[in-house]
Design an enzyme around this catalytic site. Structure first.
Site, PDB file in Angstrom:
ATOM      1  N   PHE A   1       0.836  -1.102   0.134  1.00 59.91           N
ATOM      2  CA  PHE A   1       0.098   0.192   0.058  1.00 59.91           C
ATOM      3  C   PHE A   1       0.848   1.138  -0.030  1.00 59.91           C
ATOM      4  CE2 PHE A   1      -2.472   3.372   1.723  1.00 59.91           C
ATOM      5  CZ  PHE A   1      -3.718   3.259   1.097  1.00 59.91           C
TER       6      PHE A   1
ATOM      7  N   ASP B   1       9.260   2.977   1.107  1.00 55.36           N
ATOM      8  CA  ASP B   1       8.084   3.318   1.744  1.00 55.36           C
ATOM      9  C   ASP B   1       8.216   3.246   3.117  1.00 55.36           C
ATOM     10  OD1 ASP B   1       5.773   4.277   2.482  1.00 55.36           O
ATOM     11  OD2 ASP B   1       4.739   3.475   0.827  1.00 55.36           O
TER      12      ASP B   1
ATOM     13  N   LYS C   1       2.782   9.930   8.273  1.00 52.68           N
ATOM     14  CA  LYS C   1       2.312   9.260   9.585  1.00 52.68           C
ATOM     15  C   LYS C   1       2.734   9.682  10.936  1.00 52.68           C
ATOM     16  CE  LYS C   1      -0.190   4.998   7.771  1.00 52.68           C
ATOM     17  NZ  LYS C   1      -1.533   5.487   8.160  1.00 52.68           N
TER      18      LYS C   1
HETATM   19  N1  PLP Z   1       2.583   4.238   2.300  1.00 59.80           N
HETATM   20  C1  PLP Z   1       2.400   3.278   3.302  1.00 59.80           C
HETATM   21  C2  PLP Z   1       3.238   2.448   3.694  1.00 59.80           C
HETATM   22  C3  PLP Z   1       1.106   3.717   4.180  1.00 59.80           C
HETATM   23  O1  PLP Z   1       0.783   2.660   5.017  1.00 59.80           O
HETATM   24  C4  PLP Z   1       0.074   4.662   3.654  1.00 59.80           C
HETATM   25  C5  PLP Z   1      -1.022   4.565   4.772  1.00 59.80           C
HETATM   26  O2  PLP Z   1      -1.476   4.062   5.064  1.00 59.80           O
HETATM   27  C6  PLP Z   1       0.740   5.492   2.805  1.00 59.80           C
HETATM   28  C7  PLP Z   1       1.578   5.183   2.167  1.00 59.80           C
HETATM   29  C8  PLP Z   1      -0.291   6.710   2.331  1.00 59.80           C
HETATM   30  O3  PLP Z   1      -0.273   7.523   3.308  1.00 59.80           O
HETATM   31  P1  PLP Z   1      -1.439   8.790   3.579  1.00 59.80           P
HETATM   32  O4  PLP Z   1      -2.735   8.130   3.828  1.00 59.80           O
HETATM   33  O5  PLP Z   1      -0.767   9.758   4.516  1.00 59.80           O
HETATM   34  O6  PLP Z   1      -1.654   9.374   1.971  1.00 59.80           O
END
Ligand code: PLP
Length: 401
Positions: free
Chosen positions: A133, A218, A247
């Site tokens: 994700f 990520d 986050k």
């Molecule tokens: N990358 C990862 C690993 C995530 O867990 C998330 C959200 O859960 C995101 C990106 C996306 O983040 P945002 O919801 O702040 O756009």
């Protein structure tokens, strides 16, 4: 009308109706609009790193909003520069920083860097992992390995190739002369807190080196102390080309960051990328307070110590519904024997404990980094009772059938 009914009348139906209307919080506890209190083992999905209403965060944000809330990118400000300096210092690599407002936006920046890095050689493809994700914007969605989230919005930017998470041999086969970058989470977060086999990140590093592709890690969910290290990649000794954060960085204030290491930090020319709100002074002040508190209060050690205690209490759950427990630091999951996660989440909530049904068969726990062993000991019987209730109901359903 209840707040829930008002919500349903006016909000887009993209979330379903959340079962909880929260009013305020303090530490690891939150209170709903009816005055019921909950132990918060979700932390706004791994965001509220200092818990709720932490005095350091309140003071930093209050001071900054009273001084200067916004500049846009037409002016430099001290909190932004200081935060970038701090992140580079913590990463302990030569890097440059772009600030965004979210994880998805941090990943958009990373994907644009990959395009620029690969341009001269005609490399445009991104390799990502099934069940990953990376966010909901079109670019981040295009590399998100959850087909149900991606497919309704096709056609998406590409080309993107997906391989099984943790399968280094498949990753090696997928990376070729057209690959601009590999994007990978150190542990699947939304995928259910699933760590890859040991050495997968290091393998991804060497595959990218051999194949001439960028390695984008990520760390939106894993970064800023969640696993007991500032960055999960550090614990693995892997040097990413690009690392994305969000986050927990702002402790509840919206901020994302994309760090380009070495040459990857030099790719943008003026005008190539931007954001009106990204890295605004208030969010940067919040992030500085988060980083300072993690360092000053020894929260990385706290995450390791209390995380181990949490793991022990989860391992001791005696329920026919529990298949396994997994995770690291204060980032854990309870794998279930069937699709009971939503029922257990609801049963726990009725007892005053918030956990998250991240998958039909998995409960995720991502509590604030300030969590204490006493709070773990308070939560564990609530989770045990919730599992017991759902196991009993499931057995009854089975008997009725
Ligand atoms: N990358 C990862 C690993 C995530 O867990 C998330 C959200 O859960 C995101 C990106 C996306 O983040 P945002 O919801 O702040 O756009």
């Amino acid at each position: 009308m209840t707040i829930s009914q008002r919500w349903q009348a006016v909000m887009m139906p993209n979330y379903g109706t959340p079962p909880l209307a929260l009013d305020h919080g303090q530490g690891v506890r939150v209170w709903d609009v009816d005055g019921n209190s909950y132990l918060d083992f979700v932390g706004g999905i791994a965001v509220s790193s200092l818990g709720h209403a932490h005095p350091a965060l309140v003071a930093a944000v209050t001071e900054q909003v009273g001084r200067l809330a916004h500049t846009s990118n037409l002016a430099i400000h001290e909190p932004g520069v200081r935060l970038a300096e701090k992140l580079v210092e913590l990463l302990d690599l030569p890097a440059r920083v772009f600030f965004a407002n979210s994880g998805a936006e941090a990943n958009e920046c990373a994907l644009k860097l990959a395009r620029l890095a690969g341009r001269a050689q005609g490399r445009a493809e991104i390799v990502s992992c099934h069940d990953s994700f990376h966010g909901r914007t079109f670019g981040a969605l295009s590399v998100t390995g959850n087909a149900a989230k991606r497919e309704p919005f096709a056609p998406l930017p590409g080309p993107v190739t997906f391989v099984d998470y943790g399968d280094a041999a498949a990753l090696r086969r997928a990376v070729g002369p057209r690959t601009a970058a590999v994007i990978v989470e150190p542990t699947l977060g939304e995928g259910g807190v699933i760590a890859p086999p040991a050495g997968f990140l290091a393998a991804a590093r060497s595959i990218c080196d051999d194949g001439g592709a960028l390695l984008i890690v990520d760390e939106v969910q894993s970064g800023i102390g969640r696993t007991g290290s500032w960055f999960a990649t550090q614990a693995e000794g892997v040097r990413p080309d690009v690392i994305t954060l969000a986050k927990g960085l702002g402790g509840g204030l919206p901020i994302g960051a994309c760090l380009g290491v070495g040459a990857a930090g030099e790719l943008f020319a003026p005008g190539d990328h931007g954001s009106t709100f990204g890295g605004n002074p208030v969010s940067c002040a919040a992030a500085l307070a988060v980083l300072a508190t993690i360092a000053d209060d020894g929260l990385l050690d706290n995450v390791k110590r209390v995380g181990e205690h949490l793991a022990r209490r989860l391992d001791a759950l005696d329920s026919p519904l529990v298949a396994e427990t997994r995770g690291s630091g204060l980032w854990r999951a309870v794998g279930l024997t069937g699709p009971h996660a939503s029922a257990v989440e609801a049963a726990a909530r009725r007892r005053g404990l918030l956990v998250n049904a991240v998958k039909p068969t998995a409960l995720r726990l991502a509590p604030p980094l300030v969590l204490t062993e006493a709070e773990v000991d308070e939560a564990a019987p609530m989770l045990a009772a919730a599992l017991h209730e759902v196991a009993a109901a499931t057995a009854e359903d089975g008997a009725d059938a």
